[in-house]
Design a protein around this motif. Structure first.
Motif, PDB file in Angstrom:
ATOM      1  N   LYS A   1      25.894  18.033 -50.500  1.00  0.00           N
ATOM      2  CA  LYS A   1      25.792  18.598 -49.106  1.00  0.00           C
ATOM      3  C   LYS A   1      26.813  20.069 -49.290  1.00  0.00           C
ATOM      4  CE  LYS A   1      25.696  14.200 -46.790  1.00  0.00           C
ATOM      5  NZ  LYS A   1      26.196  13.503 -45.787  1.00  0.00           N
TER       6      LYS A   1
ATOM      7  N   GLU B   1      24.247  22.590 -47.554  1.00  0.00           N
ATOM      8  CA  GLU B   1      24.442  22.525 -46.003  1.00  0.00           C
ATOM      9  C   GLU B   1      25.721  22.976 -45.755  1.00  0.00           C
ATOM     10  OE1 GLU B   1      23.843  18.600 -44.365  1.00  0.00           O
ATOM     11  OE2 GLU B   1      22.757  18.072 -46.151  1.00  0.00           O
TER      12      GLU B   1
ATOM     13  N   LYS C   1      29.286  21.139 -38.866  1.00  0.00           N
ATOM     14  CA  LYS C   1      28.560  20.013 -38.292  1.00  0.00           C
ATOM     15  C   LYS C   1      27.112  20.220 -38.907  1.00  0.00           C
ATOM     16  CE  LYS C   1      31.462  19.074 -34.426  1.00  0.00           C
ATOM     17  NZ  LYS C   1      31.502  19.015 -32.867  1.00  0.00           N
ATOM     18  N   ASP C   2      26.360  19.094 -39.062  1.00  0.00           N
ATOM     19  CA  ASP C   2      25.069  19.072 -39.211  1.00  0.00           C
ATOM     20  C   ASP C   2      24.056  19.622 -37.919  1.00  0.00           C
ATOM     21  OD1 ASP C   2      24.887  16.716 -38.102  1.00  0.00           O
ATOM     22  OD2 ASP C   2      24.943  15.714 -39.978  1.00  0.00           O
TER      23      ASP C   2
ATOM     24  N   ILE D   1      30.197  17.521 -41.836  1.00  0.00           N
ATOM     25  CA  ILE D   1      29.524  17.447 -43.123  1.00  0.00           C
ATOM     26  C   ILE D   1      30.861  17.429 -43.874  1.00  0.00           C
ATOM     27  CG2 ILE D   1      28.327  18.490 -44.634  1.00  0.00           C
ATOM     28  CD1 ILE D   1      27.081  20.095 -42.758  1.00  0.00           C
TER      29      ILE D   1
ATOM     30  N   THR E   1      31.598  16.882 -48.374  1.00  0.00           N
ATOM     31  CA  THR E   1      30.816  17.134 -49.562  1.00  0.00           C
ATOM     32  C   THR E   1      31.891  16.002 -50.585  1.00  0.00           C
ATOM     33  OG1 THR E   1      30.484  18.516 -51.439  1.00  0.00           O
ATOM     34  CG2 THR E   1      32.660  18.720 -50.249  1.00  0.00           C
TER      35      THR E   1
END
Length: 507
Positions: free
Chosen positions: A240, A243, A328-329, A335, A337
Motif C-alpha cells: 500500500k 496508495e 485515508k483511502d 492506510i 503499510t
C-alpha cells in the motif's frame, strides 16, 4: 508548476547477468550509483527533489531507487544535468549511454496533487519500449560486474578495489564462524580464505566449493546440518505504499522518503549482522541473500530475521507516516503499510538467477495476492529437485497460522514422525473432509487421539491445532480442497523440520 520524473535502467536485464553474489551486488550498485550521480547534480543546481532523500556518506549497498521526482526543471536544463551526471558515472565505471537508459517525463500542475501518481504511470509506459544493445556494450557491463580483483565499484563502495565479497558457501555456513570454540572459528576462516584465493585462479568454481564443504564437514562433524548447503534469496516490497505516496502532499513525500532511506540503512546492517548480504535496500524494496540459520542472538533463523525487519519497517516507516499525517483511502479508512516477502531457499549449486526469479515470483505471484497482503510466500527447493511451498499472512496473534508455524520450528523431531503424521492425515482425507464440514474441533481432537501413534505429544498436539486453524481459515470456501490444506500443512511441517536442523543429506 512543472514536475519531472527521471527513470534509469536497464536494471532487470543487468541483474539477470549475475551468477554470483558479488555480481548481483555489482549489478544493483551500478544503477544506485548512477542515481546518486543524478541526485548530486540536481542538488548542485539547487533543484527541489521530492523523492528520494539523499545520503551524505558513500553508500555500500544499493540504496537509491530507479526514479527521482523533481520540481520546476526545464528540459534543456535537465539535459545538461543528466549529461554531467552521466559523465561522472562513466569516469568511474566505464559505462556510457550506449548501455544505460535515462528517460524522463513531465507534467504541469497548479496544485501538485497526484503528480507522482501520474508521473509513475507515464514512466511505466516508457519502460515498455524495448531497446537493443550491441554485444560490445553488453560485454563491457558483464566485465564490470564480474570484476573481483580491480573492481571500480568495490573501490567506490568499500575503498578497496579487491574487496573480499562473500561467496555462497561462506554465506550459507556463516553460523559456523560464530561458534563458541575459538579454534573452530579460526579453522572456518582458514578454509574461507583458502577458497577466496582459489576463486582468483582458473579452477572450476563448483569444484572449489565442493572442497570447502568437504573440509567443513570434517571439522564441524557434530555441528553440521543439511541447511548449511542452502541459501535464502529474499525479495520484499512495501504494501500500500503506492496508495500512500499518491495522496500525500509533496512536502510529506519528501519526509517519507527520508524515513525510507533511514530504514534502508538500518535494515542493511541487520542483514549483515545476521550473516547475510544486502543487495538492494531502496525505498520500500528490499533484496538480499542470507543463510537459513544464524549465530546472532535472538535472530536464529530466516523467519526470525523477517520478523525483525518487519519491526524495523513498522517503527521506521509506518509510525513515521503517523507523524507525517496518515492518509485515508477512498472509503475513509486510514492506510497502513506493511511488508510482503518472497523467500526462495535453494541448494547452493542451484543457479542464483533462477533463485532470484523464484523469489520475485513468490512475492508478486503469491504474497501480494493474499487478502490484506502483509504475507510471506516461501519455497524450499531440495537438492534432489523435490520441494515444498507455502504462503501465509504474518498475523502473529495467539493461535494464528504464523504463530503456530514459528512454534513448530522450536521442536526437534525425526523425519519418521513428520512423515507418519502426514501419511495418516492423507489416508483419512475423506473423514477429515467430513469433520471439516462439521467444523467441530472436538471431533478432530478425537480423531487425533484415535489415529496418531505415540510420539512427541507436544508436537503432535501442535499439529492438531495447526490443522484446525488451517481448516477454519478456509471455512465456507469450497474451492479449497481438504487435500490442498493437508499439502500446505505438510509443507510447513517439512520446512520447520528443515530449519530446526536435519543431518547432512543429499536429498
Amino acid at each position: 508548476m512543472k514536475y519531472t520524473a527521471v527513470n534509469i535502467g536497464p536494471i532487470i536485464g543487468t541483474i539477470n547477468l549475475a551468477r554470483k553474489p558479488c555480481e548481483l551486488w555489482s549489478a544493483s550498485y551500478l544503477f544506485s550509483f548512477l542515481m546518486e550521480c543524478i541526485i548530486k547534480e540536481l542538488k548542485a543546481e539547487n533543484k527541489m527533489i521530492l523523492s528520494p532523500a539523499s545520503l551524505d556518506e558513500v553508500q555500500k549497498v544499493g540504496l537509491y531507487p530507479d526514479r527521482v521526482f523533481v520540481e520546476d526543471t526545464e528540459d534543456d536544463e535537465l539535459e545538461d544535468i543528466l549529461s554531467n551526471a552521466l559523465k561522472e558515472f562513466t569516469q568511474v565505471t566505464g559505462i556510457g549511454r550506449d548501455y544505460v537508459n535515462i528517460m524522463y517525463v513531465s507534467v504541469e500542475s497548479k496544485t501538485g496533487v497526484d503528480v507522482i501518481k501520474d508521473l509513475n504511470r507515464y514512466l511505466d509506459c516508457t519502460e515498455l519500449v524495448n531497446r537493443t544493445f550491441d554485444d560490445k556494450s553488453r560485454m563491457n557491463v558483464l566485465d564490470l560486474i564480474q570484476e573481483k580483483n580491480n573492481s571500480a565499484l568495490f573501490k567506490r563502495a568499500f575503498g578497496n578495489p579487491n574487496w573480499n565479497f562473500p561467496f555462497l558457501a561462506e554465506i550459507a555456513t556463516d553460523k559456523l564462524s560464530k561458534t563458541g570454540e575459538e579454534d573452530k572459528k579460526v579453522l572456518w576462516m582458514k578454509y574461507r580464505d583458502e577458497e577466496r584465493e582459489k576463486e582468483n585462479s582458473s579452477e572450476n568454481p563448483e569444484k572449489i566449493e565442493d572442497e570447502f564443504y568437504q573440509k567443513i564437514k570434517v571439522a564441524f562433524k557434530e555441528e553440521y546440518r543439511s541447511y548449511y548447503k542452502y541459501i535464502c534469496v529474499v525479495q520484499a516490497d512495501g504494501d500500500k505504499m503506492g496508495e500512500i505516496v499518491s495522496v500525500l502532499p509533496n512536502k510529506r513525500v519528501k519526509d517519507l522518503s527520508t524515513a525510507l532511506m533511514q530504514y534502508g540503512c538500518k535494515v542493511s546492517k541487520m542483514i549483515e549482522e545476521y550473516g547475510g548480504v544486502p543487495i538492494y535496500a531502496g525505498g520500500d524494496d528490499l533484496l538480499f541473500i542470507a543463510p537459513v540459520v544464524s549465530g546472532k542472538d535472538g535472530v536464529e533463523n530466516i523467519f526470525q530475521l523477517l520478523s525483525q525487519i518487519d519491526e524495523c519497517y513498522r517503527v521506521g516507516v509506518d509510525e513515521e507516516i503517523e507523524k507525517i499525517g496518515r492518509p485515508k483511502d477512498e472509503k475513509g479508512n486510514l492506510i497502513h503499510t506493511t511488508l510482503s516477502y518472497g523467500l526462495s531457499i535453494s541448494y547452493y549449486k542451484y543457479p542464483l538467477y533462477e533463485a532470484l526469479q523464484s523469489a520475485l515470483d513468490l512475492l508478486f505471484g503469491k504474497a501480494k495476492n493474499v487478502a490484506g497482503k502483509n504475507a510471506v510466500a516461501w519455497r524450499l527447493r531440495k537438492h534432489s529437485g523435490s520441494g515444498f511451498t507455502g504462503v501465509f499472512t504474518k498475523d502473529d496473534s495467539a493461535g494464528s497460522v504464523y504463530q503456530l508455524f514459528k512454534l513448530l520450528m522450536t521442536f526437534t523431531v525425526d523425519d519418521g514422525l513428520v512423515s507418519a503424521i502426514s501419511h495418516k492425515l492423507r489416508a483419512n482425507k475423506d473423514l477429515l473432509n467430513i469433520l471439516r464440514e462439521a467444523n467441530d474441533e472436538n471431533r478432530i481432537a478425537a480423531f487425533y487421539d484415535k489415529v496418531m501413534e505415540e510420539g512427541n505429544s507436544g508436537y503432535i498436539e501442535l499439529t492438531r491445532r495447526l490443522l484446525c486453524v488451517l481448516m477454519n481459515d478456509c471455512a465456507g470456501d469450497g474451492q479449497v480442497k481438504t487435500g490442498d490444506i493437508l499439502s500446505k500443512m505438510y509443507g510447513m511441517l517439512r520446512i520447520a523440520k528443515f530449519i530446526n536442523g536435519e543431518g547432512d543429506s543429499d536429498e
